[in-house]
Design a protein around this motif. Structure first.
Motif, PDB file in Angstrom:
ATOM      1  N   UNK A   1      -0.157  -3.697  -0.397  1.00 26.49           N
ATOM      2  CA  UNK A   1      -0.958  -4.074  -1.559  1.00 26.49           C
ATOM      3  C   UNK A   1      -1.169  -5.587  -1.603  1.00 26.49           C
ATOM      4  N   UNK A   2      -0.120  -6.341  -1.327  1.00 30.24           N
ATOM      5  CA  UNK A   2      -0.261  -7.801  -1.283  1.00 30.24           C
ATOM      6  C   UNK A   2      -1.228  -8.206  -0.172  1.00 30.24           C
TER       7      UNK A   2
ATOM      8  N   UNK B   1      -0.325 -17.117  -1.327  1.00 31.51           N
ATOM      9  CA  UNK B   1       0.783 -16.595  -2.144  1.00 31.51           C
ATOM     10  C   UNK B   1       1.032 -15.124  -1.816  1.00 31.51           C
ATOM     11  N   UNK B   2      -0.015 -14.335  -1.737  1.00 34.06           N
ATOM     12  CA  UNK B   2       0.151 -12.905  -1.499  1.00 34.06           C
ATOM     13  C   UNK B   2       0.458 -12.596  -0.039  1.00 34.06           C
ATOM     14  N   UNK B   3      -0.054 -13.395   0.877  1.00 28.92           N
ATOM     15  CA  UNK B   3       0.275 -13.193   2.294  1.00 28.92           C
ATOM     16  C   UNK B   3       1.757 -13.465   2.531  1.00 28.92           C
ATOM     17  N   UNK B   4       2.260 -14.518   1.922  1.00 25.40           N
ATOM     18  CA  UNK B   4       3.686 -14.817   2.052  1.00 25.40           C
ATOM     19  C   UNK B   4       4.537 -13.742   1.398  1.00 25.40           C
ATOM     20  N   UNK B   5       4.099 -13.264   0.240  1.00 26.55           N
ATOM     21  CA  UNK B   5       4.839 -12.186  -0.432  1.00 26.55           C
ATOM     22  C   UNK B   5       4.870 -10.935   0.439  1.00 26.55           C
ATOM     23  N   UNK B   6       3.744 -10.607   1.037  1.00 29.85           N
ATOM     24  CA  UNK B   6       3.667  -9.411   1.878  1.00 29.85           C
ATOM     25  C   UNK B   6       4.617  -9.503   3.062  1.00 29.85           C
ATOM     26  N   UNK B   7       4.649 -10.664   3.709  1.00 28.84           N
ATOM     27  CA  UNK B   7       5.512 -10.803   4.885  1.00 28.84           C
ATOM     28  C   UNK B   7       6.987 -10.911   4.490  1.00 28.84           C
ATOM     29  N   UNK B   8       7.265 -11.393   3.296  1.00 28.06           N
ATOM     30  CA  UNK B   8       8.657 -11.410   2.830  1.00 28.06           C
ATOM     31  C   UNK B   8       9.133 -10.009   2.469  1.00 28.06           C
ATOM     32  N   UNK B   9       8.248  -9.222   1.883  1.00 35.84           N
ATOM     33  CA  UNK B   9       8.617  -7.850   1.514  1.00 35.84           C
ATOM     34  C   UNK B   9       8.829  -6.974   2.740  1.00 35.84           C
ATOM     35  N   UNK B  10       8.020  -7.197   3.773  1.00 31.86           N
ATOM     36  CA  UNK B  10       8.124  -6.385   4.992  1.00 31.86           C
ATOM     37  C   UNK B  10       7.806  -7.259   6.203  1.00 31.86           C
ATOM     38  N   UNK B  11       8.804  -7.955   6.730  1.00 30.36           N
ATOM     39  CA  UNK B  11       8.575  -8.878   7.852  1.00 30.36           C
ATOM     40  C   UNK B  11       8.019  -8.210   9.112  1.00 30.36           C
ATOM     41  N   UNK B  12       8.178  -6.912   9.247  1.00 25.95           N
ATOM     42  CA  UNK B  12       7.686  -6.199  10.437  1.00 25.95           C
ATOM     43  C   UNK B  12       6.282  -5.616  10.249  1.00 25.95           C
ATOM     44  N   UNK B  13       5.677  -5.846   9.101  1.00 23.48           N
ATOM     45  CA  UNK B  13       4.363  -5.275   8.799  1.00 23.48           C
ATOM     46  C   UNK B  13       3.276  -6.077   9.520  1.00 23.48           C
ATOM     47  N   UNK B  14       2.699  -5.481  10.543  1.00 22.76           N
ATOM     48  CA  UNK B  14       1.687  -6.176  11.352  1.00 22.76           C
ATOM     49  C   UNK B  14       0.445  -6.517  10.527  1.00 22.76           C
ATOM     50  N   UNK B  15       0.082  -5.641   9.608  1.00 21.20           N
ATOM     51  CA  UNK B  15      -1.085  -5.880   8.759  1.00 21.20           C
ATOM     52  C   UNK B  15      -0.864  -7.128   7.901  1.00 21.20           C
ATOM     53  N   UNK B  16       0.307  -7.249   7.318  1.00 19.98           N
ATOM     54  CA  UNK B  16       0.632  -8.424   6.502  1.00 19.98           C
ATOM     55  C   UNK B  16       0.644  -9.682   7.364  1.00 19.98           C
ATOM     56  N   UNK B  17       1.245  -9.599   8.556  1.00 18.56           N
ATOM     57  CA  UNK B  17       1.291 -10.754   9.460  1.00 18.56           C
ATOM     58  C   UNK B  17      -0.113 -11.181   9.878  1.00 18.56           C
TER      59      UNK B  17
END
Length: 79
Positions: free
Chosen positions: A10-11, A38-54
């Motif tokens: 979602x982030x 802000x939301x990209x950092x939140x996404x990668x902090x919530x799930x560091x392995x999430x390729x979509x967020x990265x």
């Protein structure tokens, strides 16, 4: 976001929306790239392995002209 603030996806989707605001000048709200970060950092902090967020964090770094960070996040997204 309101239903699940802990969702990395979602982030990451919000990052896409905010960068769209920047690219297409679709919203008068200020600082869409900052909001995207802000939301990209939140996404990668919530799930560091999430390729979509990265991937979205890499794109934010691209728009901010942060080439080294863009390269690092791109590699993490591909890994």
């Amino acid at each position: 976001m309101e239903l699940d603030p802990t969702s990395a996806d979602a982030h990451a989707l919000l990052v896409n929306v905010y960068l769209g605001e920047h690219r297409f000048e679709m919203n008068p709200r200020p600082n869409p790239i900052g909001r995207a970060l802000v939301h990209a950092l939140a996404a990668t902090q919530l799930d560091p392995q999430n390729a979509y967020a990265r991937c979205w964090l890499a794109i934010v770094h691209f728009f901010r002209g942060e080439n080294a960070k863009f390269e690092t996040e791109s590699q993490l997204a591909l890994a």
